[in-house]
Each structure stands twice: as C-alpha cells, then as structure tokens.
Design a protein around this motif. Structure first.
Motif, PDB file in Angstrom:
ATOM      1  N   PRO A   9       0.823  -1.201   0.000  1.00 57.59           N
ATOM      2  CA  PRO A   9       0.000   0.000   0.000  1.00 57.59           C
ATOM      3  C   PRO A   9       0.857   1.251   0.000  1.00 57.59           C
ATOM      4  O   PRO A   9       2.008   1.236   0.432  1.00 57.59           O
ATOM      5  CB  PRO A   9      -0.789  -0.126   1.301  1.00 57.59           C
ATOM      6  N   ALA A  10       0.289   2.337  -0.518  1.00 58.53           N
ATOM      7  CA  ALA A  10       0.998   3.608  -0.486  1.00 58.53           C
ATOM      8  C   ALA A  10       1.193   4.027   0.956  1.00 58.53           C
ATOM      9  O   ALA A  10       0.338   3.781   1.805  1.00 58.53           O
ATOM     10  CB  ALA A  10       0.205   4.667  -1.250  1.00 58.53           C
ATOM     11  N   ALA A  36       3.797   2.087 -11.005  1.00 60.32           N
ATOM     12  CA  ALA A  36       3.180   0.817 -11.396  1.00 60.32           C
ATOM     13  C   ALA A  36       2.470   0.168 -10.222  1.00 60.32           C
ATOM     14  O   ALA A  36       1.422  -0.476 -10.392  1.00 60.32           O
ATOM     15  CB  ALA A  36       4.247  -0.116 -11.965  1.00 60.32           C
ATOM     16  N   ALA A  37       3.032   0.328  -9.012  1.00 60.80           N
ATOM     17  CA  ALA A  37       2.413  -0.276  -7.835  1.00 60.80           C
ATOM     18  C   ALA A  37       1.221   0.526  -7.348  1.00 60.80           C
ATOM     19  O   ALA A  37       0.191  -0.034  -6.954  1.00 60.80           O
ATOM     20  CB  ALA A  37       3.447  -0.402  -6.716  1.00 60.80           C
ATOM     21  N   ALA A  38       1.318   1.859  -7.373  1.00 57.11           N
ATOM     22  CA  ALA A  38       0.256   2.697  -6.800  1.00 57.11           C
ATOM     23  C   ALA A  38      -0.893   2.946  -7.763  1.00 57.11           C
ATOM     24  O   ALA A  38      -2.033   3.146  -7.327  1.00 57.11           O
ATOM     25  CB  ALA A  38       0.860   4.024  -6.355  1.00 57.11           C
ATOM     26  N   TYR A 173       8.171   1.747  -2.286  1.00 54.28           N
ATOM     27  CA  TYR A 173       8.157   3.095  -1.723  1.00 54.28           C
ATOM     28  C   TYR A 173       9.272   3.318  -0.705  1.00 54.28           C
ATOM     29  O   TYR A 173       9.503   4.446  -0.287  1.00 54.28           O
ATOM     30  CB  TYR A 173       6.810   3.374  -1.050  1.00 54.28           C
ATOM     31  N   ALA A 174       9.944   2.257  -0.297  1.00 56.49           N
ATOM     32  CA  ALA A 174      10.942   2.364   0.764  1.00 56.49           C
ATOM     33  C   ALA A 174      12.058   3.349   0.444  1.00 56.49           C
ATOM     34  O   ALA A 174      12.439   4.157   1.304  1.00 56.49           O
ATOM     35  CB  ALA A 174      11.517   0.979   1.078  1.00 56.49           C
ATOM     36  N   GLY A 228      -5.614   9.892  -4.265  1.00 57.86           N
ATOM     37  CA  GLY A 228      -4.871   9.064  -5.207  1.00 57.86           C
ATOM     38  C   GLY A 228      -4.060   9.898  -6.163  1.00 57.86           C
ATOM     39  O   GLY A 228      -4.193   9.778  -7.389  1.00 57.86           O
ATOM     40  N   VAL A 229      -3.213  10.744  -5.635  1.00 59.15           N
ATOM     41  CA  VAL A 229      -2.389  11.646  -6.426  1.00 59.15           C
ATOM     42  C   VAL A 229      -0.927  11.339  -6.139  1.00 59.15           C
ATOM     43  O   VAL A 229      -0.523  11.199  -4.982  1.00 59.15           O
ATOM     44  CB  VAL A 229      -2.700  13.120  -6.097  1.00 59.15           C
TER      45      VAL A 229
END
Length: 796
Positions: A9-10, A36-38, A173-174, A228-229
């Motif tokens: 998740p974001a 691509a993930a978000a 995101y890490a 979702g930005v």
C-alpha cells in the motif's frame, strides 16, 4: 482512482510524494516501480504549469529526448529558462507513464510567468545538480549524506545507494521514504542555522515561494482526484510538501508576485548541455553513463566495457574480447576492494586505462567525450509551437540538407554550386542575427576563393537566440536584412560599417546593401581619421571581391572603395609623421593591409574601366615613395615602404641600397636604424632570402651592425632578434656562412678586402643548362634540345 493489483500500500494517507534526484536513473527506475504499484489517479510533476498544454507532445513518436521546455518572456526573448529532460530523468518517466496509461498529468511548480518576471532572471527552477536542488548558498545535502555514510565523494555515494540498486524491493516506496526522512532532518538542521545566522536569503525565499505554490496545486488536485495523487519532485521539497501550512499563509506568500507574459515550447537538448562541464548549473557529470545505467536491463558493466572496446577499435586501437573479459574482472575486483556493490564509472575507467589503453590517459579523453558524456541531440515534433523565424529556419535546414548536430562537424562549401552557396548564405545570415551555428575557418575564407570551410555545432542556447532574433522578422532573410540595416545606422565607426558591408555580401542581403552603402558613403565622406580610413579600406575591397565570387553587382561598392582609397592616399603621409613606437607598429600593419587592398581594387578597376587600375597603382606607389624618403616618418614604416616598392619592381636595387645606406648612416640612432631594418626585411616578408641573394644589402646591414656602440647594441638587440627570428633556419644558417667567409665584411680581422665572394659576375650558361633536364622532368615540360646533357650527365 484506478484499481491496482495487490501490492504494497501507499505509505500513509494523502498524496504519494516521490522525492527524486533530477536526471537520476536510479530515481527514474524507482518512480516507474512506484507508479506501477500505486496506479495513481493523477500525476503531478515539478515543472512550469504553462507547459500543461504541451505535455501530450511527449507521447509523439517524433519526440526523442534529451529535450527541454523553453520559456521566454514574449517581449524580451533573452529572458528565458530551460527545463531539460533526458530519457533517464524521473520526471520524463512519470510523464510518459501517465500518458501511456491515460492518467491526467500536470506541472505544479511556480509558473514561469512569475519566475521570469524577476528583475534578474533566476536559474532554471526544475532540474538541479543534486537531490536537494544544488543550492549554492547552503550545504550540499548530497555531500552531507555522503560524509555521514563515510564517503568523500557525493557522486560515488549516490551511485552506491541508488544507481546500483538493482534488486526489486518488496516495498517500492521504501527508497523514497528513506530519502524523505534524510531530507527532513537536513532541512530542520538548516532551518535552525538560518534562524541563528540569517533571516533567509534570495535562494531560500525562492524555494519557500515555489513550495507554497506547489502545496496549493496539490490541494487543488486532491479536491479533484482525491488522495490518489502522485507527486514527483526534487527530494528537497518533500518535507515542505508534507508540512502543515494554512491555505491563507501560502496565498499570502504568493500575493503581489510580479508577472510577465511568457511563451513556452519544446526544444532539442544535448547530452553536453546536461553535463556540468557544459555550463548547465543543474547538470550531471556523466549523462552518457547514466543513460547506459538506465537502459541496461542487466550486466551494465559488461555492456559498458563492450561499448568502450568498440569505440577504441573504431579509433584504430587493437582491443580484443580478451581485453573486455580482463577489464570486467579488474573492475569487479576494484569494486570489491573499495567496498562498492557494483563497479562504478571510476572502476570501469581504471580498468579500461590498465587493460585496454596500456596505462595511457589519452584514449580516456575520447571515451569521456563520446561515451561518458556523449553527443546525443534530441528531436522535437513539427507540431510543437515555435516562433515563425524558427519554423522558417527549420524549413531551410531541411531544404538544404543541413541538419543540426550536437557534435562538432566540419563542412566545406563550393560557392559555385547553388546548394552550397545557399548553405553559406544561411550560415552568414544567422551569424548576423547572433545565431552562431557555424564558425568560418579563416584559412579557407580568403579573398577570391570559391570555397568556404565551416565548423558547425548546434547548442540548445541557439534556440533562445532564434527567439530573440524573431523581433527582426519572420524569415531568416527578412530578419537578417532588417538587423543589418539597423546595425549600419547605429555603427560607431567607419570600420564597423565596412565590415558590415562585407558580411551583407557574404550573406547575400541585396536589400540591406543599399542602406549600408548609403551610410558607408556618408561616413567615408565625413571621415577625417586616416587610421580609420586605412583600417576600413581592406574590408571594403574584400567585399567587392566576395561580390564577384557570388555573382553580386558591386559597382556602387567599387566606386566607394576607390574614393576611400583616394582619401587614404592623400592623408597617409601626414598621418605617419612623428608617431611613437606603438602607433608606428599599428600604422605599419595598416600599410600592409592597404597595399593588398589596392592590388585587389586595381585588378577590379582594370576589368571595369580601362586605365583606372593602372592609375590607382601609380598613385599608391607615389605615396609609398614619399613615405620611404621622408625623414619624419618612423624607420619601420620607411623600411616597409621601401621593401614593398622593391618587391613590386618600382624601386631599383641601387636606390634601395641608397635608402638603406642613409637609414644606417652614423647620423641615425641605433633604434631608428634597427626599426628600418625590421620594416625592410622583417615581418615574414621574405627579407631573409633578399639578403642571401643581394650581398650588397647584406654588407650594408652587416657593416652597420659592427659599428653599433656596445651600450646601444643592448637596446637594439631585442628588435634585431625579433626581425631575424622569423627567417627560416636554413636562411639564417646561410646568412651566417656568408658573413663568416674570408673576405666578407664580417670576417675575422686581417681577412678584409674585396667584395664578398660566392657570386660570380654574371650567369654561367653551362651550369645553368645542366639544370634544365631536371626542371623539365619536374615540370613535365618537353625534353631539352639535343646536345643538352641528360640529368645523369649533368656536371656536379
């Protein structure tokens, strides 16, 4: 927000903040993985909002990075800013991802209308030299992080922790979270220091203003798209975008900002301008290397060294596959010894030097130029907006097959061919407009030549120059004509006007020439400074000759040149009197230039009007005779005038010897006599051979030199050394042998008597005939008459 597949998740509520290093391939890969993930509903990118209407062009197949957004003030194109993007720039990756997936994308930085309205144009806001923005007045954040990690090189630290990070993380995101945490700590430290030492400087205020605008733009996007930005910006700005600031405070900071009307478009960029060495303050040191790291899916070191080997083979070096294998092994070993996860540019360069270049540094310069930096030039589609002048230039470039290239390239044009003549005219017109795409080679731009040699290289800044030149017209021809006409009126000296007339002829500006000629005639009629008139005449005569080469009617220009020459003839003798050494040296150079101009002008007049050329030469020789005989004229000018007359057959040898004898008489000071010798035989005018073949003149010089008092000899020695240093070594050796032979004036005591030996009383027909067969062979002439000795029979 588009439904995304299962994955991490974001991080937390609110927008996804992706702090990046501009032009960082590791950041670009990270952005691609995070997006691509978000699967965000909208993508916001640090950049000028005025370019939102142009973002769709990034999906055009004709758009090939490196490219840049160019914004300039409409009424003042010179006030401009660039936002460059390479294919490995995180912003470009985010932009292309959004366009490919149909996701709305916007720029959210401070508008260019505000940043370019400042009294002093700011540096381009978007691309910076490091993660934090390359702020010159504060500590480099990359350097601080590198020192904290035990590195002495910020670039190497960034490569190790980001660029060489190849394994796919479970959490995409890490890296962004870790970088944001580090930036937050650094900004808190800086804020504390700023509070203690200063109340904010210009750079800090600019950042705070930009970040206030970004926060307002992010809020507006969240109202439209929800949380979702995704925001892609320099990592330095991430803490500011997370900071809780009221809308009122942000609006208050933006209130009253100056604003200008701007235009914006896409322009091609180059790798060289991405590099720091190219003068772009937000660049990187090795764009070619970073592009390779971004595009190499696996085995980046092996692929890189293979490229290096191919380049060295093209350069004629023997590099085998075994060299590549050994270089890879050495690079891996060096990386292990230095504690690096992968070999970096330093390790690969060390390996190449040791294995492929035998320890030589010379090939590394080629590798850096062609691969580490590279000469890539981007392309922009025709649909991109452009000023009318740029469109006309693009049309001409295509029609003449003269493609802009980032690499320096030499082109040679034959002016007798229509296409080459048009190419030459285009380059000359652009130079008149200040768009120096081509630099003419002086060695191939001489008077009367049918060929020109140019060195061409297209720099991105030339797009700004084209925009600036757009105020003069919508076509290259029209703009150059208007600019030349205006320059003629505002010229400060006659020499500037004559040089402009020459450039108008080179550029084929038939409509500008009458204006320039009118100004030139007025200035020449009113001019009283003979030095300026003499300086202007050569350029004016060259203009006449260039017109002949290009088939231009230069009858009016010829008449002005003839009138100017007449004024020079009248004023030159008085102007040459009582000059100091420096002024005399300048006037002597002008004397040579005027002599060459008179010769060319006389040839032109002889073809156009019977007798005028001969009359012009006769008047000029009269002026030179006056200068050679007048005692008040400096010795250097008198000697040079005598030598010109002697070379042209207008001064008998006996008269030349008399003038030299007078100049070297005891009544003439040693410095003045040395100056006369320098004027007569110096300046690379072939005086050495004259002394070799005329021992009467050599005897005069040698005899004078032996009578110079010791104290005066010290003063004249530098001038004499300069005079004789221009002679060829063989000529100097021959002169030494002549003055050192028994019987010569310079021989040892007790060996005097008689004229110098070495030359007979006249020509020896037998010895002369012996050389004829050899000359016939060399020149391809008919064989000599029967009875003449063959070459092998010729007496030695």
């Amino acid at each position: 927000m588009t439904q995304r597949p299962p994955g991490p998740p974001a991080p937390g509520p609110g927008p996804l903040l992706l702090g990046v290093r501009h032009h960082g391939p590791g950041s670009a890969r990270g952005v691609a993985a995070a997006l691509a993930a978000a699967r965000p509903a909208a993508v916001l990118i640090e950049g000028p909002p005025e370019a939102d209407a142009l973002l769709a062009l990034a999906a055009d197949p004709a758009m090939r990075p490196p490219v840049a957004l160019l914004a300039h003030v409409t009424d003042e194109p010179g006030r401009s800013a660039f936002w460059p993007l390479a294919d490995f720039s995180p912003e470009w990756v985010a932009l292309r991802w959004a366009l490919r997936h149909g996701v709305p994308v916007r720029f959210i930085d401070l508008p260019a209308a505000h940043s370019l309205a400042r009294p002093v144009p700011a540096e381009p806001e978007h691309p910076r030299a490091d993660t934090a923005g390359d702020v010159p007045v504060r500590t480099d954040p990359l350097a601080v992080l590198a020192r904290t990690a035990g590195y002495d090189d910020a670039e190497r630290w960034w490569e190790d922790v980001v660029e060489h990070r190849r394994a796919a993380d479970a959490d995409p995101y890490a890296p962004f979270e870790a970088l944001a945490e580090a930036m937050t700590a650094l900004r808190e430290t800086e804020d504390e220091a700023a509070g203690r030492e200063r109340e904010g400087d210009g750079e800090e205020e600019r950042d705070l203003t930009r970040e206030a605008y970004m926060r307002l733009a992010v809020r507006a996007a969240r109202r439209e798209f929800g949380d979702g930005v995704a925001v892609v910006c320099g990592a330095w700005h991430v803490p500011a975008l997370r900071r809780r600031v009221t809308v009122a405070a942000d609006r208050a900071r933006l209130k009253g900002l100056p604003k200008a009307r701007v235009e914006i478009t896409w322009v091609p960029w180059t790798n060289r301008r991405l590099a720091r060495a190219g003068g772009y303050g937000a660049g990187i040191e090795s764009p070619g290397w970073y592009g390779h790291l971004f595009r190499a899916a696996d085995r980046p070191v092996e692929r890189w060294l293979t490229k290096v080997a191919g380049l060295l083979r093209e350069d004629g070096r023997l590099v085998s596959p075994a060299h590549v294998i050994e270089a890879v092994r050495l690079a891996d070993t060096l990386a292990a010894l230095r504690g690096r996860p992968l070999p970096g540019l330093t390790e690969t360069q060390d390996a190449v030097r040791a294995v492929m270049c035998d320890g030589s540094e010379v090939p590394l310069a080629l590798i850096r130029d062609r691969l580490v930096v590279g000469d890539a030039l981007g392309e922009v589609p025709d649909t991109a907006p452009a000023v009318p002048l740029q469109r006309d230039l693009t049309r001409l470039q295509r029609g003449l097959r003269l493609k802009p290239e980032a690499a320096e390239r030499e082109r040679e044009f034959d002016l007798r061919k229509d296409t080459d003549s048009a190419r030459s005219g285009l380059l000359h017109r652009l130079r008149l407009l200040g768009v120096d795409w081509g630099e003419p080679s002086p060695g191939r731009m001489g008077t009367g030549t049918f060929r020109e040699k140019w060195t061409l290289r297209w720099d991105p800044e030339l797009s700004v120059r084209v925009a600036e030149a757009g105020v003069w017209g919508t076509t290259v021809l029209g703009a150059a004509t208007a600019k030349a006409s205006a320059d003629a009126v505002s010229a400060r000296s006659l020499a500037e006007v004559t040089a402009l007339a020459e450039r108008c002829l080179l550029a084929g500006l038939a409509d500008a020439l009458p204006v320039v000629m009118r100004v030139l005639a007025d200035r020449a009629a009113l001019g009283t400074d003979v030095g300026q008139l003499a300086q202007a005449l050569p350029a004016l005569v060259r203009s006449v000759r260039y017109g002949d080469v290009r088939g231009t009617d230069t009858a009016a220009l010829t008449e002005v040149a003839a009138g100017l020459a007449a004024r020079v003839f009248v004023g030159l003798p008085p102007a040459c009197g009582s000059l100091d050494d420096e002024a005399a040296a300048v006037m002597r150079g002008r004397l040579d230039a005027v002599h060459g101009a008179v010769g060319l002008l006389a040839e032109t007049l002889e073809t156009s009007a019977e007798g005028r050329g001969k009359d012009l030469r006769a008047r000029w020789y009269g002026v030179l005779g006056t200068l050679a005989a007048r005692d008040t004229v400096p010795g250097g000018i008198r000697g040079r005038a005598a030598r010109i007359l002697l070379d042209d057959g207008e001064l008998p040898e006996e008269r030349a010897a008399l003038l030299m004898g007078l100049a070297l008489s005891p009544g003439t000071g040693p410095r003045e006599a040395a100056a006369w010798i320098d004027g007569f035989v110096g300046g690379g005018s072939g005086g050495g051979m004259l002394l070799v073949h005329d021992e009467r003149l050599l005897a005069l010089v040698d005899g004078w030199l032996r009578t110079v008092p010791p104290d005066a000899f010290t003063d004249v020695l530098p001038l004499l050394r300069r005079t004789f240093s221009v002679f060829d070594p063989g000529v100097r050796r021959t002169l030494g042998e002549l003055v050192g032979r028994p019987g010569s004036p310079g021989s040892a005591p007790g060996r005097t008597g008689g004229p110098p030996t070495g030359f007979g009383p006249g020509a020896d027909p037998v010895r002369a005939d012996a050389a004829l067969p050899v000359l016939a062979l060399l020149l391809g002439a008919p064989a000599p008459a029967t009875g003449t000795p063959r070459p092998e029979e010729a007496p030695v």
